[in-house]
Design an enzyme around this catalytic site. Structure first.
Site: not given
Length: 272
Positions: A2-3, A90, A108, A152
């Site tokens: 998920p973003e 899960h 996970r 950066r």
DNA sequence: AAAAGCCCCTGGATGC
DNA sequence: TGCATCCAGGGGCTTT
């Protein structure tokens, strides 16, 4: 998985179901990424007051300043179940309300559930403190973005993923936004002109907004709290399309590797 | 301060 | 069919 779009789609699908709901208790499965930070049974009897999102975190507000921080990690999803089946192997967290159960499923276990109060306790403040600006908020301006990128020297793709400049852009949407902006993912962030930074800002906002409207991207198993899959994946321009023709110029989409993550781009449409 | 690697964990796809 | 290897929507921690 998920973003920002998937987390926001999840938030929208649970907010009306759980706000105002009273907590009956919680059920815990296996440990997740971080310690809980306290016994979530203290929430019993309390009411869910709000469901907010910050980056890829969901924040559930309760009475007296209690806060439950949820993160879906790579494989997490939330379901709201009025008649919850027996939890599977899960299913690692249930927030049991009188009207149903909010269940976190995360094979996970990179996700997390953290309890805190006042928003200032250890883990929570540490996790939230380093987050960059919200890409769909008014503070995400070209000036700020350009200024932050100037210091950066790492590649723009990796700077986007780091999340300390702007939050919510993960591996899919970083590749997609850079494609839309015509910027090569390996380009040093500091070397992108203000004009192109502006274009990238717009591309990020555009792709995230459209992904939310499409219910997010379901590559393997993402679903909202009703179990509905997203369908933005059908509109992806480059992500996961290595070897396939670019949808804009017909050239071939290529894949590369940056910081142990896959990156996709078009050599023609993203020359620099 | 910033950047590069490592690691957490499980399951599915691929290859021999 | 069985087994090894690689890969996956994230991100904190440690080391350079």
């Amino acid at each position: 998985m998920p973003e920002l779009p998937e987390v926001e789609v999840t938030r929208r699908s649970i907010v009306d179901r759980i706000v105002g709901g009273e907590v009956v208790g919680v059920r815990l499965g296996k440990p997740l990424r971080w310690p809980l930070g306290g016994d979530p049974n203290v929430l019993t009897g309390m009411t869910v007051e709000a469901v907010r999102r910050r980056g890829k975190y969901l924040l559930l507000d309760f009475s007296d300043g209690w806060l439950l921080l949820l993160h879906l990690g790579m494989s997490g999803s939330l379901r709201f179940l009025e008649s919850p089946p027996h939890p599977g192997a899960h299913d690692h967290f249930d927030l049991v309300l009188t009207r149903g159960v909010l269940r976190l499923h995360d094979p996970r276990r990179f996700g997390s559930v953290v309890l805190t109060r006042g928003g200032e306790s250890g883990t929570t403040s540490t996790l939230l403190a380093r987050l960059g600006v919200e890409p769909l908020g008014v503070d995400f301006t070209t000036d700020r973005f350009h200024h932050a990128l100037k210091s950066r020297r790492a590649s723009i793709k990796q700077v986007l993923l780091a999340g300390d400049v702007v939050v919510g852009v993960g591996n899919i949407y970083a590749s997609e936004a850079l494609f839309l902006a015509g910027i090569r993912p390996t380009t040093s962030a500091s070397r992108i002109s203000r004009r192109r930074v502006d274009r990238l800002r717009l591309a990020i906002q555009d792709v995230l907004t459209r992904a939310i409207a499409s219910g997010g991207s379901t590559l393997r198993d993402f679903s909202d709290s009703d179990g509905s899959a997203g369908h933005f994946q059908t509109g992806l321009m480059v992500y996961g399309r290595a070897g396939q023709p670019c949808r804009q110029c017909g050239g071939t989409v290529v894949a590369t590797r940056q910081g142990q993550r896959s990156t996709f781009y078009c050599r023609e449409c993203q020359k620099a």
